[in-house]
Design an enzyme around this catalytic site. Structure first.
Site, PDB file in Angstrom:
ATOM      1  N   HIS A 326      19.360-121.846  23.227  1.00 22.15           N
ATOM      2  CA  HIS A 326      18.808-120.988  22.186  1.00 22.15           C
ATOM      3  C   HIS A 326      19.529-119.525  22.458  1.00 22.15           C
ATOM      4  O   HIS A 326      19.402-119.180  23.717  1.00 22.15           O
ATOM      5  CB  HIS A 326      17.418-121.013  22.237  1.00 22.15           C
ATOM      6  CG  HIS A 326      16.705-120.424  21.170  1.00 22.15           C
ATOM      7  ND1 HIS A 326      16.733-119.097  20.888  1.00 22.15           N
ATOM      8  CD2 HIS A 326      16.136-120.788  20.006  1.00 22.15           C
ATOM      9  CE1 HIS A 326      16.122-118.811  19.792  1.00 22.15           C
ATOM     10  NE2 HIS A 326      15.687-119.823  19.282  1.00 22.15           N
ATOM     11  N   ARG A 346      15.000-112.359  14.446  1.00 24.36           N
ATOM     12  CA  ARG A 346      16.253-111.946  13.756  1.00 24.36           C
ATOM     13  C   ARG A 346      16.145-112.072  12.299  1.00 24.36           C
ATOM     14  O   ARG A 346      16.588-111.297  11.532  1.00 24.36           O
ATOM     15  CB  ARG A 346      17.400-112.910  14.222  1.00 24.36           C
ATOM     16  CG  ARG A 346      18.020-112.536  15.733  1.00 24.36           C
ATOM     17  CD  ARG A 346      18.873-113.217  16.131  1.00 24.36           C
ATOM     18  NE  ARG A 346      18.214-114.652  16.732  1.00 24.36           N
ATOM     19  CZ  ARG A 346      18.734-115.701  16.655  1.00 24.36           C
ATOM     20  NH1 ARG A 346      19.838-115.874  16.080  1.00 24.36           N
ATOM     21  NH2 ARG A 346      18.183-117.015  17.164  1.00 24.36           N
TER      22      ARG A 346
END
Ligand SMILES: Cc1cc2nc3c(=O)[nH]c(=O)nc-3n(C[C@H](O)[C@H](O)[C@H](O)COP(=O)(O)OP(=O)(O)OC[C@H]3O[C@@H](n4cnc5c(N)ncnc54)[C@H](O)[C@@H]3O)c2cc1C
Length: 556
Positions: A326, A346
């Site tokens: 990740h 994000r």
């Protein structure tokens, strides 16, 4: 621990460039996405593409297959027991279906096996629900809304994400069963987030063409686990749960069929035997092997035990040459090292920026590309931000989210992470987070068929321990789905299989002896034992001073 002064100084660069970056976002001016050539090129920084990080397995069904050293180390290790010393004539428990692993896959398998009339034992290493399932935040994919979506589009997304390498029949099963899984969970009382009119909320997941990710705030896995665990506990007449009881070997019979497992009681440190007409392996992933020294998002029990037991019994491996990292795991504060910072940050506008305060990658690139870009920034370009103990990370500029969507958004939308950082005196709505890629998911695993069965009769697979569904790369939200779809299928078919099985024959650990012999013939000399059961973080110098002299791997 709050940010020390040195990091606070470095943070000033992020603050300096933030207004311009916020303005750019508001004007919809995105940092350019990479071309296909650029993506191909940057992948050389991804751990999967570092050739020195792997070697060929010398033994077993996949002899010659090149995978991470840490996984090969486990596969080329001795059993925790000497088979000749195990008395297989007396079973401590007898049951129709033994489920190994008490996460989402194992628990849903137990429920469906019970519905076939089976008596079930769930034997799990830690407490029931101490599992990766519990930690999942983002959501579960399913094409439940007929408008503009269907399992057909879901299928295309899954195979696209998997680099078109996935096993098609597994993907077909995954996406076709998905709407039913959501319905089943809702009927069992799973509280997915809803609009005021009662319809289920859905979001986009990375790499998907439709908004089909169902979620329960930012605790989707915990809510799903609560639901199936409660249901299993309600059926306690038929489903018995043994906690702190890991399996250490499968037991076969004289025909090479699965007939139970050899177990270990972590409290009394004794081994015991469960005889079963069918076994479902649902031990999850292997993040705690820390491939190439990466930190991990995984829980403490994720040590790849199921891979070892299944492989020794003769089940092949697939897609284990790829591992998912990740892109955003906590690198500072160190007490929280490895913990996942969801993509939603994000998605909500937070940029990734380097030591100079410069954005260096579009924040919506696929996970492998995003992770590679962060590694390149730190390792190759020397633009990483140093932590007090000499590691490197980059900034995830979370305060941008409040600038873009209004004050209080970070606290409201990300309560879990807001509280986590607050404990360290860090306010992530005002100060950015320091992150680095973290080992997250085992893309591959043991080979299984779409009915959950394997090359060994009576032995079924469910969840992250199995490989093939996600090809070389899993998309967000498809694992929570996978564990429920294949957990239910494996449980149902194990229950069915158990019905028709009366005589289990003579129990045997001969396959373990054979494995040891194959190791010796291949010249493998080692003190390693597997399954590992728990990771060992004790430094060598401390171990040398410990008075307990005899350890088998990590456990006395
Ligand atoms: C932090 C985090 C966030 C995630 N977010 C998402 C998300 O939003 N969406 C998504 O789709 N996926 C997500 N994932 C991935 C997903 O949660 C897991 O892949 C999935 O839950 C695995 O389920 P499982 O039942 O196969 O394994 P687990 O849930 O890990 O359960 C395995 C169980 O087996 C037990 N066990 C292990 N070895 C033994 C043994 N030898 N004997 C007996 N028991 C054993 C373990 O203790 C554990 O209880 C996330 C993962 C993590 C770590």
């Amino acid at each position: 621990m709050p940010y020390p002064e040195a990091l606070k100084d470095l943070m000033k660069k992020v603050e300096e460039t933030r207004p311009a970056r916020v303005e750019r976002k508001q004007a919809d001016k995105e940092f350019p996405m990479m071309s296909l050539e650029e993506r191909e090129d940057i992948l050389k920084f991804h751990p999967d593409y570092i050739d020195e990080g792997r070697r060929e397995i010398k033994i077993g069904p996949n002899k010659g297959y090149k995978i991470a050293h840490e996984v090969v180390d486990m596969l080329e290790a001795k059993s925790r027991v000497e088979p000749a010393k195990v008395d297989l004539t007396k079973a401590d428990y007898e049951t129709d279906v033994l489920v190994i692993g008490g996460g989402g896959a194992g628990t849903s398998a137990a429920l469906l096996a019970q519905e076939q009339g089976a008596k079930v034992i769930i034997a799990t290493k830690l407490r029931h629900g101490d599992a990766n399932t519990m930690m999942a935040e983002g959501g579960i994919q399913a094409a439940t809304k007929n408008w503009k979506d269907s399992p057909y589009y879901h299928y295309l997304d899954v195979v696209g994400g998997g680099h078109f390498k996935n096993k098609p029949e597994l993907v077909e099963t995954l996406v076709s069963e998905a709407p039913d899984v959501i319905k089943w969970l809702v009927e069992l009382g799973c509280n997915f987030s809803r609009f005021d009119d009662g319809t289920l909320k859905t979001l986009h997941g990375g790499g998907t063409s439709r908004k089909r990710m169902h979620f329960a705030a930012d605790i989707t896995g915990a809510e799903m686990m609560r639901t199936v665990r409660d249901e299993a506990r309600n059926r306690c007449e038929d489903i018995k749960v043994l906690e702190f009881s890991p399996a250490v070997e499968l037991i076969l019979n004289d025909k090479g069929e699965c007939a139970g497992a050899l177990m270990y009681n972590m409290d009394t440190e004794e081994y015991f035997i469960i005889k079963a007409k069918a076994v479902v392996m649902a031990t999850g992933g292997s993040g705690r092997l820390h491939v190439q020294n990466f930190m991990t998002t995984n829980h403490y029990g994720a040590t790849g035990d199921g891979l070892v037991m299944g492989y020794r019994a003769g089940v092949g491996l697939c897609f284990l040459h790829t591992i998912q990292y990740h892109p955003t795991g906590v690198i500072f504060p160190e007490q929280a090292e490895g913990i996942l910072i969801t993509e939603k940050f994000r998605g909500s506008g937070a940029n990734l920026v380097n030591i100079k305060g410069e954005q260096f990658v579009n924040e919506r690139e696929p996970r492998d590309i995003e992770a590679s870009a962060i590694i390149r920034e730190c390792v190759d370009r020397g633009l990483g931000v140093p932590t007090p103990t000499g590691k490197f990370g980059v900034w995830l500029d979370s305060p941008m989210i409040d600038h873009l969507s209004g004050e209080g958004t970070v606290e409201k939308e990300f309560p879990g992470k807001f509280i986590l950082y607050k404990r360290f005196d860090i306010d992530i709505s005002k100060e950015p987070m320091l992150i680095y890629p973290t080992l997250h998911y085992q893309n591959g695993g043991l080979e299984f068929k779409k009915d959950g069965s394997t090359a060994v009769k009576g032995f079924f697979i469910a969840g992250e321990v199995g490989g093939g569904t996600h090809g070389e790369n899993r998309l967000m939200g498809n694992s929570l789905l996978d564990i429920m779809v294949f957990g239910r299928i494996a449980g149902k078919n194990a229950g069915e299989f158990a019905k028709d099985r009366s005589d289990l024959g003579q129990l045997s650990l001969e396959h373990v002896d054979k494995y040891h012999k194959e190791m010796a013939e291949a010249g493998i000399e080692t003190d390693r034992v597997a399954p590992m059961l728990l990771p060992d973080y004790t430094p060598v110098e401390i171990k040398e001073r410990e008075l307990t002299s005899h350890y088998v791997g990590t456990i006395r």
